[in-house]
Design a protein around this motif. Structure first.
Motif, PDB file in Angstrom:
ATOM      1  N   TYR A   4      -7.215   9.868 -10.260  1.00  0.00           N
ATOM      2  CA  TYR A   4      -6.036  10.413 -10.937  1.00  0.00           C
ATOM      3  C   TYR A   4      -4.786  10.261 -10.073  1.00  0.00           C
ATOM      4  O   TYR A   4      -3.693  10.031 -10.587  1.00  0.00           O
ATOM      5  CB  TYR A   4      -6.264  11.882 -11.284  1.00  0.00           C
ATOM      6  CG  TYR A   4      -7.396  12.091 -12.239  1.00  0.00           C
ATOM      7  CD1 TYR A   4      -7.239  11.862 -13.601  1.00  0.00           C
ATOM      8  CD2 TYR A   4      -8.648  12.499 -11.786  1.00  0.00           C
ATOM      9  CE1 TYR A   4      -8.291  12.038 -14.488  1.00  0.00           C
ATOM     10  CE2 TYR A   4      -9.711  12.686 -12.664  1.00  0.00           C
ATOM     11  CZ  TYR A   4      -9.527  12.448 -14.002  1.00  0.00           C
ATOM     12  OH  TYR A   4     -10.568  12.617 -14.872  1.00  0.00           O
ATOM     13  N   GLU A   5      -4.958  10.395  -8.779  1.00  0.00           N
ATOM     14  CA  GLU A   5      -3.824  10.224  -7.868  1.00  0.00           C
ATOM     15  C   GLU A   5      -3.395   8.763  -7.787  1.00  0.00           C
ATOM     16  O   GLU A   5      -2.205   8.456  -7.609  1.00  0.00           O
ATOM     17  CB  GLU A   5      -4.214  10.735  -6.480  1.00  0.00           C
ATOM     18  CG  GLU A   5      -3.103  10.628  -5.449  1.00  0.00           C
ATOM     19  CD  GLU A   5      -3.559  11.046  -4.062  1.00  0.00           C
ATOM     20  OE1 GLU A   5      -2.773  10.860  -3.112  1.00  0.00           O
ATOM     21  OE2 GLU A   5      -4.696  11.548  -3.924  1.00  0.00           O
ATOM     22  N   ARG A   6      -4.352   7.851  -7.945  1.00  0.00           N
ATOM     23  CA  ARG A   6      -4.095   6.426  -7.737  1.00  0.00           C
ATOM     24  C   ARG A   6      -2.984   5.910  -8.649  1.00  0.00           C
ATOM     25  O   ARG A   6      -2.178   5.060  -8.251  1.00  0.00           O
ATOM     26  CB  ARG A   6      -5.391   5.648  -7.985  1.00  0.00           C
ATOM     27  CG  ARG A   6      -5.321   4.172  -7.596  1.00  0.00           C
ATOM     28  CD  ARG A   6      -6.604   3.465  -8.011  1.00  0.00           C
ATOM     29  NE  ARG A   6      -7.774   4.182  -7.544  1.00  0.00           N
ATOM     30  CZ  ARG A   6      -8.880   4.378  -8.271  1.00  0.00           C
ATOM     31  NH1 ARG A   6      -8.942   3.918  -9.513  1.00  0.00           N
ATOM     32  NH2 ARG A   6      -9.906   5.033  -7.770  1.00  0.00           N
ATOM     33  N   GLN A   7      -2.905   6.417  -9.885  1.00  0.00           N
ATOM     34  CA  GLN A   7      -1.904   5.895 -10.817  1.00  0.00           C
ATOM     35  C   GLN A   7      -0.482   6.280 -10.417  1.00  0.00           C
ATOM     36  O   GLN A   7       0.480   5.761 -10.978  1.00  0.00           O
ATOM     37  CB  GLN A   7      -2.203   6.387 -12.223  1.00  0.00           C
ATOM     38  CG  GLN A   7      -2.116   7.888 -12.413  1.00  0.00           C
ATOM     39  CD  GLN A   7      -2.474   8.328 -13.813  1.00  0.00           C
ATOM     40  OE1 GLN A   7      -1.992   7.750 -14.798  1.00  0.00           O
ATOM     41  NE2 GLN A   7      -3.331   9.334 -13.921  1.00  0.00           N
ATOM     42  N   TYR A   8      -0.363   7.181  -9.431  1.00  0.00           N
ATOM     43  CA  TYR A   8       0.963   7.605  -8.967  1.00  0.00           C
ATOM     44  C   TYR A   8       1.244   7.128  -7.543  1.00  0.00           C
ATOM     45  O   TYR A   8       2.033   7.740  -6.819  1.00  0.00           O
ATOM     46  CB  TYR A   8       1.069   9.133  -9.031  1.00  0.00           C
ATOM     47  CG  TYR A   8       0.955   9.684 -10.431  1.00  0.00           C
ATOM     48  CD1 TYR A   8       2.021   9.574 -11.328  1.00  0.00           C
ATOM     49  CD2 TYR A   8      -0.216  10.282 -10.872  1.00  0.00           C
ATOM     50  CE1 TYR A   8       1.916  10.067 -12.621  1.00  0.00           C
ATOM     51  CE2 TYR A   8      -0.330  10.782 -12.165  1.00  0.00           C
ATOM     52  CZ  TYR A   8       0.733  10.667 -13.041  1.00  0.00           C
ATOM     53  OH  TYR A   8       0.630  11.153 -14.322  1.00  0.00           O
ATOM     54  N   ARG A   9       0.626   6.030  -7.141  1.00  0.00           N
ATOM     55  CA  ARG A   9       0.804   5.565  -5.763  1.00  0.00           C
ATOM     56  C   ARG A   9       2.247   5.174  -5.465  1.00  0.00           C
ATOM     57  O   ARG A   9       2.641   5.063  -4.313  1.00  0.00           O
ATOM     58  CB  ARG A   9      -0.148   4.418  -5.459  1.00  0.00           C
ATOM     59  CG  ARG A   9      -0.097   3.255  -6.425  1.00  0.00           C
ATOM     60  CD  ARG A   9      -1.164   2.195  -6.068  1.00  0.00           C
ATOM     61  NE  ARG A   9      -1.194   1.120  -7.035  1.00  0.00           N
ATOM     62  CZ  ARG A   9      -1.978   1.106  -8.107  1.00  0.00           C
ATOM     63  NH1 ARG A   9      -2.769   2.132  -8.347  1.00  0.00           N
ATOM     64  NH2 ARG A   9      -1.964   0.086  -8.946  1.00  0.00           N
ATOM     65  N   HIS A  10       3.047   4.986  -6.508  1.00  0.00           N
ATOM     66  CA  HIS A  10       4.466   4.672  -6.294  1.00  0.00           C
ATOM     67  C   HIS A  10       5.258   5.905  -5.836  1.00  0.00           C
ATOM     68  O   HIS A  10       6.387   5.778  -5.356  1.00  0.00           O
ATOM     69  CB  HIS A  10       5.081   4.127  -7.585  1.00  0.00           C
ATOM     70  CG  HIS A  10       5.006   5.080  -8.741  1.00  0.00           C
ATOM     71  ND1 HIS A  10       3.852   5.276  -9.472  1.00  0.00           N
ATOM     72  CD2 HIS A  10       5.932   5.910  -9.294  1.00  0.00           C
ATOM     73  CE1 HIS A  10       4.078   6.166 -10.424  1.00  0.00           C
ATOM     74  NE2 HIS A  10       5.328   6.576 -10.335  1.00  0.00           N
ATOM     75  N   ILE A  11       4.694   7.108  -5.987  1.00  0.00           N
ATOM     76  CA  ILE A  11       5.365   8.327  -5.521  1.00  0.00           C
ATOM     77  C   ILE A  11       5.047   8.503  -4.042  1.00  0.00           C
ATOM     78  O   ILE A  11       3.890   8.715  -3.669  1.00  0.00           O
ATOM     79  CB  ILE A  11       4.908   9.562  -6.331  1.00  0.00           C
ATOM     80  CG1 ILE A  11       5.279   9.395  -7.803  1.00  0.00           C
ATOM     81  CG2 ILE A  11       5.535  10.829  -5.769  1.00  0.00           C
ATOM     82  CD1 ILE A  11       4.845  10.552  -8.697  1.00  0.00           C
ATOM     83  N   GLN A  12       6.043   8.431  -3.197  1.00  0.00           N
ATOM     84  CA  GLN A  12       5.807   8.457  -1.759  1.00  0.00           C
ATOM     85  C   GLN A  12       5.492   9.851  -1.233  1.00  0.00           C
ATOM     86  O   GLN A  12       4.722  10.005  -0.282  1.00  0.00           O
ATOM     87  CB  GLN A  12       7.019   7.877  -1.021  1.00  0.00           C
ATOM     88  CG  GLN A  12       7.264   6.410  -1.318  1.00  0.00           C
ATOM     89  CD  GLN A  12       8.404   5.839  -0.501  1.00  0.00           C
ATOM     90  OE1 GLN A  12       9.064   6.533   0.268  1.00  0.00           O
ATOM     91  NE2 GLN A  12       8.640   4.540  -0.671  1.00  0.00           N
ATOM     92  N   ASP A  13       6.072  10.874  -1.841  1.00  0.00           N
ATOM     93  CA  ASP A  13       5.807  12.236  -1.393  1.00  0.00           C
ATOM     94  C   ASP A  13       4.354  12.605  -1.720  1.00  0.00           C
ATOM     95  O   ASP A  13       3.945  12.626  -2.884  1.00  0.00           O
ATOM     96  CB  ASP A  13       6.772  13.201  -2.080  1.00  0.00           C
ATOM     97  CG  ASP A  13       6.601  14.635  -1.613  1.00  0.00           C
ATOM     98  OD1 ASP A  13       7.297  15.026  -0.673  1.00  0.00           O
ATOM     99  OD2 ASP A  13       5.755  15.344  -2.201  1.00  0.00           O
ATOM    100  N   GLU A  14       3.562  12.927  -0.685  1.00  0.00           N
ATOM    101  CA  GLU A  14       2.130  13.141  -0.882  1.00  0.00           C
ATOM    102  C   GLU A  14       1.843  14.331  -1.791  1.00  0.00           C
ATOM    103  O   GLU A  14       0.986  14.254  -2.686  1.00  0.00           O
ATOM    104  CB  GLU A  14       1.436  13.342   0.470  1.00  0.00           C
ATOM    105  CG  GLU A  14      -0.069  13.529   0.331  1.00  0.00           C
ATOM    106  CD  GLU A  14      -0.759  13.743   1.661  1.00  0.00           C
ATOM    107  OE1 GLU A  14      -1.992  13.554   1.729  1.00  0.00           O
ATOM    108  OE2 GLU A  14      -0.062  14.119   2.638  1.00  0.00           O
TER     109      GLU A  14
END
Length: 497
Positions: free
Chosen positions: A228-238
């Motif tokens: 689920y996190e993978r699809q937001y890899r463009h968001i740099q803030d962890e």
């Protein structure tokens, strides 16, 4: 002739007792409550997080765009379950801590009590957070036929554990039969959805269903399966990236639940309400932009909630409702929809809003008390000596106008990480200032304080606070009880008195 009538009579009977499409039947009611879900974090309000299921449900139903909850967990849940302001239940200060001997007063019938009284099957899955120091306070003793979930305010998503003041972590997962030890490693966003689906699949459709699914998502700690996190890899803030993944997992869960309702043949006769319990917190990845402030504050970012109503029994489709609605209104609204009785309840602060939701009629609510907290830190000096003490933390809405007094907590405007919008820090010109007035309809982001320009309106709204305060019960906030230590009961959180 007699033989011809028999099948017809049987068909009429079957429609009355079992046909989910009958508009004469009492509807199934499903209430989904998200935890710490930010105003900006649903697809139709923001642009960073994908919520195709929630967006579709909302667009097929009624979006509530003037909908309010409380700034933190316990107060919202208490008002949902009782239809009464927290100043009338003693829960007006902070949240229930797991070590406190306190809970939702037992002489306040819950929504589940009234649904059960009306003949509904009543089930709850997820977060309770309304007290458990005595067994009488547990959900299955407050009107729910079955319960699966956790009792405290937060815990780990995989281990289902909460820490105690001794530094150790203890299990908090149970059903009506006792602690559940077999689900370690099962992500709660999936686990709670699956348990809710189990309820739906086992339900006898000849009886109306009330299901309360209170997700742990998307409250901290920030934990989610990697896919689920993978699809937001463009968001740099962890933190933001993990939080976004948690939202997507919840969105998927709601989709699986609604599909189960459809597969069971219940959806056409269902009203589904989706709500957050309070605003998001930026340090936990959530976001409320363009609203001011966040979870815990009396600014709009803490209390202006995400909410919508959907399902086959909602007559209005694809509408946006901008009438004033509060979380306490669900109690009389849904009990009324269930054709239940309000006899035996104490005076309610909520009002029945089904006409507003289903037909677009004006809201029955023009006044909304956000809270009065007599135990919060006071700020400054009283503006007047003959009305409500402005050093006390409080807020009230009357029509378009909102008044805040005391310490509302941080009022910055925080865009999501990576956004083109700029962070706006809270103005701090007068650190002891304790009165703010806004026209929320014209200024929903609370940029323009009108308190100096409209002193008469300030006094009018202070009068409302004064009258509310005159019939408030004392805040109940006991010290931590060392007997609450789960180590004394096999390493599991639960009743200790």
């Amino acid at each position: 002739m007699k033989k011809l009538w028999l099948p017809l009579l049987f068909a009429v009977w079957l429609s009355a007792v079992g046909g989910s499409g009958s508009k004469n039947k009492r509807p199934n009611i499903v209430f989904v409550l998200a935890d710490d879900y930010g105003f900006n974090d649903i697809g139709y309000h923001g642009e960073q997080i994908f919520t195709p299921v929630l967006d579709k449900l909302a667009s097929d139903g009624v979006k509530l765009e003037n909908y309010y909850v409380q700034p933190i967990c316990t107060p919202t849940r208490s008002q949902l379950m009782t239809g009464r302001y927290q100043i009338h239940t003693g829960l007006q200060h902070y949240v229930l801590l797991p070590e406190q001997a306190n809970g939702l007063p037992l002489d306040d019938p819950t929504m589940a009590d009234k649904m059960k009284e009306a003949g509904y099957a009543t089930h709850m899955v997820g977060k309770w957070h309304l007290g458990f120091y005595k067994k009488e306070y547990l959900p299955f003793n407050r009107g729910f036929d079955s319960y699966f979930g956790y009792l405290v305010g937060e815990e780990t998503y995989y281990g289902h554990k909460r820490d105690y003041t001794d530094g150790n972590w203890y299990l908090d997962l149970r059903d009506q039969n006792g602690p559940v030890h077999s689900e370690e490693g099962h992500y709660s966003g999936h686990l709670f959805t699956e348990k809710a689906i189990d309820v739906v699949q086992a339900h006898d459709p000849r009886k109306p269903l009330f299901l309360y699914l209170a997700y742990q998502s998307v409250h901290g700690p920030l934990q989610v399966p990697e896919k689920y996190e993978r699809q937001y890899r463009h968001i740099q803030d962890e933190n933001r990236r993990i939080y976004a993944g948690m939202v997507s997992a919840m969105d998927e869960g709601v989709g699986n639940l609604t599909q189960a309702l459809k597969d069971k043949g219940l959806w056409d006769n269902t009203v589904l309400v989706f709500s957050t319990d309070n605003g998001g917190t930026p340090k936990g990845g959530g976001n409320n932009f363009p609203l001011r402030g966040w979870k815990g504050s009396l600014w709009e970012g803490g209390i202006h909630g995400v909410g919508f109503v959907s399902g086959g029994r909602v007559p209005l489709k694809g509408t946006v409702n901008r009438e004033l609605i509060h979380v306490s209104d669900w109690f009389p609204t849904l009990v009324g929809l269930a054709q239940g009785s309000l006899n035996g309840t104490k005076p309610l602060d909520g009002v029945d809003q089904w006409g507003t939701i289903s037909r677009g009629t004006p809201s029955k609510r023009t006044v909304l008390l956000h809270n009065i907290d007599p135990l919060a830190r006071t700020l400054g000096v009283p503006l007047y000596n003959d009305t409500f003490d402005t050093t006390v933390r409080a807020a009230v809405r009357v029509g378009h106008m909102k008044l805040i007094t005391g310490e509302p907590y941080n009022g910055s405007w925080v865009p999501p990480p990576g956004s083109a919008h700029k962070f706006e820090p809270e103005p701090n010109t007068f650190p002891d200032k304790n009165v703010w007035l806004f026209n929320i309809t014209a200024d929903p982001t609370e940029h323009h304080d009108l308190s100096d320009q409209m002193p008469g309106t300030v006094r009018t709204l202070l009068g409302y606070l004064q009258r509310f305060n005159q019939h408030a019960v004392p805040a109940v906030y006991p010290p931590l009880d060392k007997n609450s230590n789960p180590a004394l009961r096999g390493g599991v959180w639960g009743p200790w008195q």
